[in-house]
Design a protein around this motif. Structure first.
Motif, PDB file in Angstrom:
ATOM      1  N   GLY A 216       0.795  -1.220   0.000  1.00 33.59           N
ATOM      2  CA  GLY A 216       0.000   0.000   0.000  1.00 33.59           C
ATOM      3  C   GLY A 216       0.823   1.264   0.000  1.00 33.59           C
ATOM      4  N   PHE A 217       2.065   1.207  -0.516  1.00 31.24           N
ATOM      5  CA  PHE A 217       2.882   2.424  -0.579  1.00 31.24           C
ATOM      6  C   PHE A 217       3.881   2.341  -1.734  1.00 31.24           C
ATOM      7  N   ILE A 218       4.344   3.502  -2.162  1.00 28.57           N
ATOM      8  CA  ILE A 218       5.440   3.614  -3.130  1.00 28.57           C
ATOM      9  C   ILE A 218       6.459   4.578  -2.550  1.00 28.57           C
ATOM     10  N   ARG A 219       7.713   4.477  -3.002  1.00 35.53           N
ATOM     11  CA  ARG A 219       8.776   5.309  -2.439  1.00 35.53           C
ATOM     12  C   ARG A 219       9.436   6.158  -3.511  1.00 35.53           C
ATOM     13  N   LEU A 220       9.741   7.383  -3.142  1.00 37.46           N
ATOM     14  CA  LEU A 220      10.484   8.287  -4.008  1.00 37.46           C
ATOM     15  C   LEU A 220      11.857   8.502  -3.384  1.00 37.46           C
ATOM     16  N   ILE A 221      12.913   8.197  -4.147  1.00 37.02           N
ATOM     17  CA  ILE A 221      14.256   8.372  -3.589  1.00 37.02           C
ATOM     18  C   ILE A 221      15.109   9.296  -4.460  1.00 37.02           C
ATOM     19  N   ASP A 222      16.094   9.891  -3.852  1.00 40.62           N
ATOM     20  CA  ASP A 222      17.062  10.736  -4.551  1.00 40.62           C
ATOM     21  C   ASP A 222      17.980   9.818  -5.362  1.00 40.62           C
ATOM     22  N   ALA A 223      18.069  10.061  -6.675  1.00 43.55           N
ATOM     23  CA  ALA A 223      18.828   9.164  -7.552  1.00 43.55           C
ATOM     24  C   ALA A 223      20.340   9.264  -7.341  1.00 43.55           C
ATOM     25  N   PHE A 224      20.803  10.334  -6.676  1.00 41.86           N
ATOM     26  CA  PHE A 224      22.241  10.503  -6.467  1.00 41.86           C
ATOM     27  C   PHE A 224      22.688  10.027  -5.087  1.00 41.86           C
ATOM     28  N   LYS A 225      21.839  10.277  -4.099  1.00 41.78           N
ATOM     29  CA  LYS A 225      22.244   9.943  -2.720  1.00 41.78           C
ATOM     30  C   LYS A 225      21.519   8.719  -2.164  1.00 41.78           C
ATOM     31  N   GLY A 226      20.401   8.331  -2.791  1.00 40.66           N
ATOM     32  CA  GLY A 226      19.648   7.183  -2.299  1.00 40.66           C
ATOM     33  C   GLY A 226      18.763   7.477  -1.109  1.00 40.66           C
ATOM     34  N   ALA A 227      18.684   8.731  -0.696  1.00 37.58           N
ATOM     35  CA  ALA A 227      17.838   9.074   0.454  1.00 37.58           C
ATOM     36  C   ALA A 227      16.368   8.972   0.076  1.00 37.58           C
ATOM     37  N   VAL A 228      15.562   8.429   0.986  1.00 39.33           N
ATOM     38  CA  VAL A 228      14.115   8.368   0.742  1.00 39.33           C
ATOM     39  C   VAL A 228      13.543   9.766   0.953  1.00 39.33           C
ATOM     40  N   LEU A 229      12.974  10.337  -0.094  1.00 38.53           N
ATOM     41  CA  LEU A 229      12.411  11.691  -0.017  1.00 38.53           C
ATOM     42  C   LEU A 229      10.973  11.652   0.494  1.00 38.53           C
ATOM     43  N   HIS A 230      10.201  10.694  -0.039  1.00 42.83           N
ATOM     44  CA  HIS A 230       8.808  10.568   0.386  1.00 42.83           C
ATOM     45  C   HIS A 230       8.369   9.116   0.277  1.00 42.83           C
ATOM     46  N   THR A 231       7.455   8.732   1.146  1.00 36.52           N
ATOM     47  CA  THR A 231       6.740   7.459   1.013  1.00 36.52           C
ATOM     48  C   THR A 231       5.268   7.815   0.834  1.00 36.52           C
ATOM     49  N   PHE A 232       4.697   7.411  -0.298  1.00 35.98           N
ATOM     50  CA  PHE A 232       3.307   7.762  -0.609  1.00 35.98           C
ATOM     51  C   PHE A 232       2.404   6.558  -0.332  1.00 35.98           C
ATOM     52  N   GLY A 233       1.333   6.794   0.391  1.00 35.78           N
ATOM     53  CA  GLY A 233       0.377   5.723   0.688  1.00 35.78           C
ATOM     54  C   GLY A 233      -1.045   6.245   0.657  1.00 35.78           C
ATOM     55  N   GLY A 234      -1.941   5.519   1.331  1.00 34.48           N
ATOM     56  CA  GLY A 234      -3.324   5.968   1.392  1.00 34.48           C
ATOM     57  C   GLY A 234      -4.157   5.569   0.193  1.00 34.48           C
ATOM     58  N   TYR A 235      -3.680   4.574  -0.555  1.00 34.32           N
ATOM     59  CA  TYR A 235      -4.494   4.030  -1.655  1.00 34.32           C
ATOM     60  C   TYR A 235      -4.688   2.542  -1.385  1.00 34.32           C
ATOM     61  N   ASN A 236      -5.693   1.951  -2.022  1.00 34.09           N
ATOM     62  CA  ASN A 236      -6.058   0.567  -1.724  1.00 34.09           C
ATOM     63  C   ASN A 236      -5.254  -0.430  -2.551  1.00 34.09           C
ATOM     64  N   ASN A 237      -4.617  -1.353  -1.867  1.00 32.98           N
ATOM     65  CA  ASN A 237      -3.993  -2.491  -2.549  1.00 32.98           C
ATOM     66  C   ASN A 237      -3.867  -3.649  -1.561  1.00 32.98           C
ATOM     67  N   SER A 238      -5.006  -4.200  -1.182  1.00 33.41           N
ATOM     68  CA  SER A 238      -5.010  -5.245  -0.156  1.00 33.41           C
ATOM     69  C   SER A 238      -4.678  -6.627  -0.708  1.00 33.41           C
ATOM     70  N   LYS A 239      -4.778  -6.791  -2.037  1.00 36.17           N
ATOM     71  CA  LYS A 239      -4.567  -8.122  -2.634  1.00 36.17           C
ATOM     72  C   LYS A 239      -3.178  -8.268  -3.250  1.00 36.17           C
ATOM     73  N   ALA A 240      -2.276  -7.366  -2.914  1.00 33.86           N
ATOM     74  CA  ALA A 240      -0.890  -7.436  -3.405  1.00 33.86           C
ATOM     75  C   ALA A 240      -0.806  -7.473  -4.933  1.00 33.86           C
ATOM     76  N   VAL A 241      -1.589  -6.598  -5.564  1.00 29.46           N
ATOM     77  CA  VAL A 241      -1.580  -6.502  -7.025  1.00 29.46           C
ATOM     78  C   VAL A 241      -0.379  -5.654  -7.458  1.00 29.46           C
ATOM     79  N   THR A 242       0.161  -5.967  -8.639  1.00 26.44           N
ATOM     80  CA  THR A 242       1.210  -5.124  -9.207  1.00 26.44           C
ATOM     81  C   THR A 242       0.552  -3.924  -9.878  1.00 26.44           C
ATOM     82  N   LEU A 243       0.701  -2.763  -9.267  1.00 24.45           N
ATOM     83  CA  LEU A 243       0.124  -1.527  -9.792  1.00 24.45           C
ATOM     84  C   LEU A 243       1.258  -0.662 -10.328  1.00 24.45           C
ATOM     85  N   GLU A 244       1.078  -0.136 -11.526  1.00 25.64           N
ATOM     86  CA  GLU A 244       2.134   0.699 -12.113  1.00 25.64           C
ATOM     87  C   GLU A 244       2.054   2.125 -11.579  1.00 25.64           C
ATOM     88  N   ALA A 245       3.187   2.627 -11.096  1.00 29.22           N
ATOM     89  CA  ALA A 245       3.294   4.028 -10.686  1.00 29.22           C
ATOM     90  C   ALA A 245       4.119   4.763 -11.733  1.00 29.22           C
TER      91      ALA A 245
END
Length: 314
Positions: A216-245
């Motif tokens: 139920g989340f996706i992550r945005l990271i800095d491509a140079f440093k690898g730091a996690v900038l944001h974790t986005f959630g709050g959308y439905n994915n209870s069945k472990a479906v592969t959803l394209e972001a």
């Protein structure tokens, strides 16, 4: 026209296409934005005209199935993976519906396929725990990397490096010219037992990497440093479906569908959710991409593709 929070909120569904009888597993816009091509679990390949908003033609890959379809740099050729019989990647001419070349080597299902943005190179990742590097002009694998787990991989927008997500816990960056020397950077993430990584994409400006999961989340990271900038959630994915972001072409916004048929959009800089769009999809939105050239995007679920436009422009 510049994309803003308000502009994104005003997108509406303009067209619904019901060409498929089964789940659409992938689609890809042509680099010029004029066409989009889809692959489906019903073994069909459908080519759509983005400007006229209608299907142009349908081809079939009945014997081998079709998944992870990608345009090459020639407008009328694609590569795709198989989901039946074998794990060979196929290079198809849409013009005459003939195979140009086969790329054998993977021994399990291919789960990632990325075309270089600059030349005829492409990479594939498989459940056989390898990433292979290919050239469209040769059936032989140009490079092979053995990993510890299931890989996701993608080229950066300049085609100079590629990123591999391994074991759902680390991102490794490789220089294409010397990838056999190993990664030049490794970013270790917090491992989350509840889900696995299903996709990895660079933003068009090359500064960000988006990691999709089947949770139920996706992550945005800095491509140079690898730091996690944001974790986005709050959308439905209870069945472990592969959803394209996906990123918007300006690299400013991130969007993903959900299992209840809604599309969630965040501002990549602030991390704030700016829109939830309801396209009345009947199932999970498995495919979602913004047109690289025009102010439209497409979403797809079990058997329908929707074309979205700004509500005032149709």
């Amino acid at each position: 026209m510049k994309l803003t929070d308000n502009v994104l909120r005003s997108f509406r569904v303009a067209k619904v296409f019901r060409e498929n009888s089964d789940k659409i597993n992938c689609f890809d816009f042509s680099p010029n934005g004029e066409t989009v091509i889809s692959s489906s679990d019903d073994d069909s390949i459908v080519l759509y005209d983005c400007q006229e908003g209608k299907p142009k033609r349908t081809l079939y890959s009945k014997k081998y199935g079709v998944d992870l379809i990608r345009y090459t740099h020639a407008a009328n050729t694609v590569v795709y993976s198989s989901n039946k019989i074998d794990d060979t990647i196929r290079y198809l001419s849409l013009h005459d519906n003939k195979y140009i070349r086969y790329f054998p080597g993977h021994t399990k299902r291919v789960v990632a396929l990325s075309m270089s943005p600059v030349d005829d190179t492409f990479i594939s990742g498989s459940l056989d725990k390898t990433i292979r590097l290919w050239d469209l002009r040769s059936p032989n694998c140009q490079g092979l990397m053995h990993l510890q787990g299931k890989p996701v991989c993608s080229f950066d927008p300049e085609g100079l490096i590629f990123a591999a997500g391994v074991n759902s816990e680390m991102v490794k960056l490789y220089d294409l010219r010397s990838f056999d020397k190993g990664p030049f950077a490794t970013f270790k993430m917090q491992y989350d037992r509840t889900c696995e990584w299903t996709g990895l994409k660079f933003s068009n400006d090359g500064k960000l990497i988006l990691i999709s999961t089947n949770g139920g989340f996706i992550r945005l990271i800095d491509a140079f440093k690898g730091a996690v900038l944001h974790t986005f959630g709050g959308y439905n994915n209870s069945k472990a479906v592969t959803l394209e972001a996906s990123f918007t072409p300006d690299s400013q916004f991130i969007m993903i569908g959900s299992e209840d048929g809604k599309i969630h959009v965040w501002n990549g800089e602030s991390g704030m959710k700016v829109a939830v769009l309801d396209g009345k999809h009947t199932g999970p939105i498995t495919c979602l991409q913004f047109n690289p050239k025009f102010m439209t995007f497409a979403s797809a679920c079990s058997n329908m593709v929707r074309k979205w436009v700004l509500s005032s422009s149709e």
